[in-house]
Design a protein around this motif. Structure first.
Motif, PDB file in Angstrom:
ATOM      1  N   ALA A   2       0.831  -1.203   0.000  1.00 44.73           N
ATOM      2  CA  ALA A   2       0.000   0.000   0.000  1.00 44.73           C
ATOM      3  C   ALA A   2       0.862   1.249   0.000  1.00 44.73           C
ATOM      4  O   ALA A   2       1.923   1.291   0.630  1.00 44.73           O
ATOM      5  CB  ALA A   2      -0.925   0.003   1.212  1.00 44.73           C
ATOM      6  N   ILE A   3       0.419   2.229  -0.706  1.00 46.25           N
ATOM      7  CA  ILE A   3       1.148   3.499  -0.764  1.00 46.25           C
ATOM      8  C   ILE A   3       0.413   4.522   0.068  1.00 46.25           C
ATOM      9  O   ILE A   3      -0.783   4.731  -0.093  1.00 46.25           O
ATOM     10  CB  ILE A   3       1.253   4.001  -2.216  1.00 46.25           C
ATOM     11  N   THR A   4       1.100   5.158   0.970  1.00 49.52           N
ATOM     12  CA  THR A   4       0.491   6.193   1.804  1.00 49.52           C
ATOM     13  C   THR A   4       1.245   7.491   1.597  1.00 49.52           C
ATOM     14  O   THR A   4       2.474   7.518   1.581  1.00 49.52           O
ATOM     15  CB  THR A   4       0.533   5.810   3.294  1.00 49.52           C
ATOM     16  N   PHE A  75       4.589  10.649  -8.359  1.00 51.01           N
ATOM     17  CA  PHE A  75       5.515   9.527  -8.254  1.00 51.01           C
ATOM     18  C   PHE A  75       6.751   9.838  -9.094  1.00 51.01           C
ATOM     19  O   PHE A  75       6.646  10.374 -10.192  1.00 51.01           O
ATOM     20  CB  PHE A  75       4.861   8.242  -8.783  1.00 51.01           C
ATOM     21  N   LYS A  88       4.807   8.592 -13.660  1.00 49.16           N
ATOM     22  CA  LYS A  88       3.409   8.331 -13.992  1.00 49.16           C
ATOM     23  C   LYS A  88       2.906   9.361 -14.990  1.00 49.16           C
ATOM     24  O   LYS A  88       3.345  10.525 -14.992  1.00 49.16           O
ATOM     25  CB  LYS A  88       2.535   8.390 -12.735  1.00 49.16           C
ATOM     26  N   HIS A 103      -4.846   8.899  -7.820  1.00 50.67           N
ATOM     27  CA  HIS A 103      -4.176   7.633  -8.136  1.00 50.67           C
ATOM     28  C   HIS A 103      -4.971   6.448  -7.616  1.00 50.67           C
ATOM     29  O   HIS A 103      -5.451   6.454  -6.472  1.00 50.67           O
ATOM     30  CB  HIS A 103      -2.774   7.609  -7.515  1.00 50.67           C
ATOM     31  N   CYS A 104      -5.123   5.448  -8.478  1.00 52.53           N
ATOM     32  CA  CYS A 104      -5.730   4.176  -8.071  1.00 52.53           C
ATOM     33  C   CYS A 104      -4.625   3.141  -7.985  1.00 52.53           C
ATOM     34  O   CYS A 104      -4.086   2.718  -9.017  1.00 52.53           O
ATOM     35  CB  CYS A 104      -6.798   3.738  -9.072  1.00 52.53           C
ATOM     36  N   GLU A 105      -4.261   2.761  -6.785  1.00 52.46           N
ATOM     37  CA  GLU A 105      -3.176   1.817  -6.579  1.00 52.46           C
ATOM     38  C   GLU A 105      -3.527   0.430  -7.104  1.00 52.46           C
ATOM     39  O   GLU A 105      -2.697  -0.238  -7.739  1.00 52.46           O
ATOM     40  CB  GLU A 105      -2.841   1.749  -5.080  1.00 52.46           C
ATOM     41  N   GLU A 106      -4.744  -0.008  -6.879  1.00 54.60           N
ATOM     42  CA  GLU A 106      -5.144  -1.364  -7.269  1.00 54.60           C
ATOM     43  C   GLU A 106      -5.085  -1.577  -8.775  1.00 54.60           C
ATOM     44  O   GLU A 106      -4.633  -2.627  -9.250  1.00 54.60           O
ATOM     45  CB  GLU A 106      -6.562  -1.651  -6.765  1.00 54.60           C
ATOM     46  N   ASN A 108      -3.582   0.713 -10.966  1.00 56.06           N
ATOM     47  CA  ASN A 108      -2.468   1.475 -11.520  1.00 56.06           C
ATOM     48  C   ASN A 108      -2.950   2.512 -12.537  1.00 56.06           C
ATOM     49  O   ASN A 108      -2.524   2.548 -13.690  1.00 56.06           O
ATOM     50  CB  ASN A 108      -1.449   0.540 -12.178  1.00 56.06           C
ATOM     51  N   ASP A 110      -4.044   6.787 -13.154  1.00 49.69           N
ATOM     52  CA  ASP A 110      -3.740   8.134 -12.666  1.00 49.69           C
ATOM     53  C   ASP A 110      -4.479   9.177 -13.491  1.00 49.69           C
ATOM     54  O   ASP A 110      -4.605   9.042 -14.717  1.00 49.69           O
ATOM     55  CB  ASP A 110      -2.228   8.392 -12.753  1.00 49.69           C
TER      56      ASP A 110
END
Length: 245
Positions: A2-4, A75, A88, A103-106, A108, A110
């Motif tokens: 997870a990115i915080t 990023f 990105k 950003h949607c991490e799940e 990927n 942007d």
């Protein structure tokens, strides 16, 4: 993993909504803006209205159930010669993410704040343009289907008329603004070169109707990309552009 990322603690008490008839660089998303902007009376920083009031989480109908989280920093990665570079790009316009973003991490994905708010459908002089993620025709500006075929392999969003005659990448319209700004500074909108778009349909049936339609199209799309809804109610910039063709 997870990115915080913590949001920058900015005091917005000193920001005031102002309007100037010139381009500016948003200190939030780092993209160009025009007209209305929030200006800090202390430091002079300027923000798009959409960057001044970001939401912590958003979704977008073009990406199904994807959930986007607002980040106040881009990023980055180490590139050639160990130089820090942006890693990105926006899945809508294809430009690098250099500042505020969603950003949607799940999945990927942007998005720039302004690109997230692009209209799904535009109705201009009886011509309907749909915002599409995949297209079968070539863009009227770059003459390509995809924005890039490099390692990023960006498709990019496009506005396509339902009659399928007219297709323009969001990226290409944005590039026109940037190129004009580099050449003419604050006079960019007055000096933007639309001759390529005119030649694109100069000889097709209904060419005069196309010229009228594309003038309105450029005005509306620029208002969204530059974060200035007041351009919707004024033909001044587009008329000045048109006089130079």
């Amino acid at each position: 993993m997870a990115i915080t990322r913590s949001l920058t603690h900015v005091c917005y008490d000193h920001y005031e909504l102002k309007t100037y008839a010139k381009l500016f660089n948003c200190d939030g998303c780092k993209m160009k803006g025009f007209g209305e902007r929030y200006t800090c009376n202390l430091c002079g920083h300027e923000l798009h209205k959409k960057c001044r009031h970001p939401k912590s989480e958003v979704s977008h109908e073009n990406f199904g159930g994807s959930i986007f989280t607002f980040l106040d920093k881009p990023f980055t990665r180490l590139g050639k010669k160990n130089r820090r570079e942006f890693s990105k790009c926006c899945d809508a316009c294809g430009k690098d993410i250099c500042g505020f973003n969603y950003h949607c991490e799940e999945d990927n994905l942007d998005l720039h704040p302004c690109c997230r708010k692009l209209e799904k459908k535009l109705v201009i002089d009886d011509t309907i343009f749909d915002l599409e993620t995949k297209v079968s025709s070539k863009c009227g500006k770059c003459r390509k289907k995809k924005i890039s075929s490099d390692e990023k392999n960006v498709q990019g969003w496009s506005y396509v008329s339902q009659c399928k005659k007219y297709h323009f990448h969001v990226y290409c319209i944005n590039e026109m603004v940037h190129e004009a700004y580099m050449k003419h500074g604050d006079l960019a909108l007055e000096n933007m070169d639309l001759r390529d778009l005119v030649r694109y349909n100069r000889n097709i049936e209904g060419g005069n109707t196309f010229l009228t339609t594309i003038k309105s199209f450029i005005k509306i799309l620029l208002s969204a990309l530059l974060g200035d809804p007041t351009m919707l109610f004024s033909n001044f910039a587009v008329e000045m552009i048109w006089r130079g063709i």
